[in-house]
Design an enzyme around this catalytic site. Structure first.
Site: not given
Length: 159
Positions: A68, A98, A116
């Site tokens: 998520a 990130e 991701h």
């Protein structure tokens, strides 16, 4: 057995009944689950939701999956739980920061880290296009859409 937590859904909600899930309080889900898969947006309410206290509730044989948002899980607490054997493993494609900095997670044998990429694969994009086109076709034929979220089920207006 599928257990779930969602403060906005009720046991009779279609998303719950279609999955044959049982809704519980979050702490009860965490205490009773072998696999915990996180599917939440990142909000002020969900930031750090899976923290040191909650990670201690998990079975030592449990596996945590977060695809998520990274900041939902307290990464330092996750590292500690994995190192101390309070959690069997984790699979993450999102991180608190990130791009992720160097982390003990990178060296742990009980952690799987992937990028991701969400729906950015060719196959995922083709599936989205096909699903939307099929639902548009259904609605134009007077049938109900199958894949809809957060609004009433689309139907073609009566003539």
């Amino acid at each position: 057995r599928v257990l779930g937590y969602d403060p906005y859904l009720r046991q009779h909600s279609p998303a719950v009944t279609e999955a044959s899930a049982i809704l519980l309080e979050l702490d009860d889900v965490l205490r009773n689950s072998d696999f915990i898969s996180i599917h939440l947006p990142l909000t002020a309410e969900t930031r750090g939701l899976i923290n040191r206290r909650r990670l201690r509730m998990l079975k030592p044989t449990a596996l945590l999956i977060n695809t998520a948002r990274g900041a939902i899980v307290d990464e330092a607490a996750l590292v500690a739980a994995l190192r101390d054997g309070r959690l069997a493993g984790a699979a993450l494609d999102v991180r608190e920061q990130e791009p992720p900095p160097s982390s003990p997670l990178h060296e742990m044998a009980n952690v799987v880290l992937t990028p991701h990429i969400a729906s950015w694969t060719r196959e995922a994009q083709e599936r989205v296009v096909r699903t939307v086109a099929e639902d548009v076709d259904r609605v134009l034929r007077g049938e109900a859409a199958r894949c809809y979220y957060n609004f009433p089920r689309p139907r073609r207006p009566a003539a």
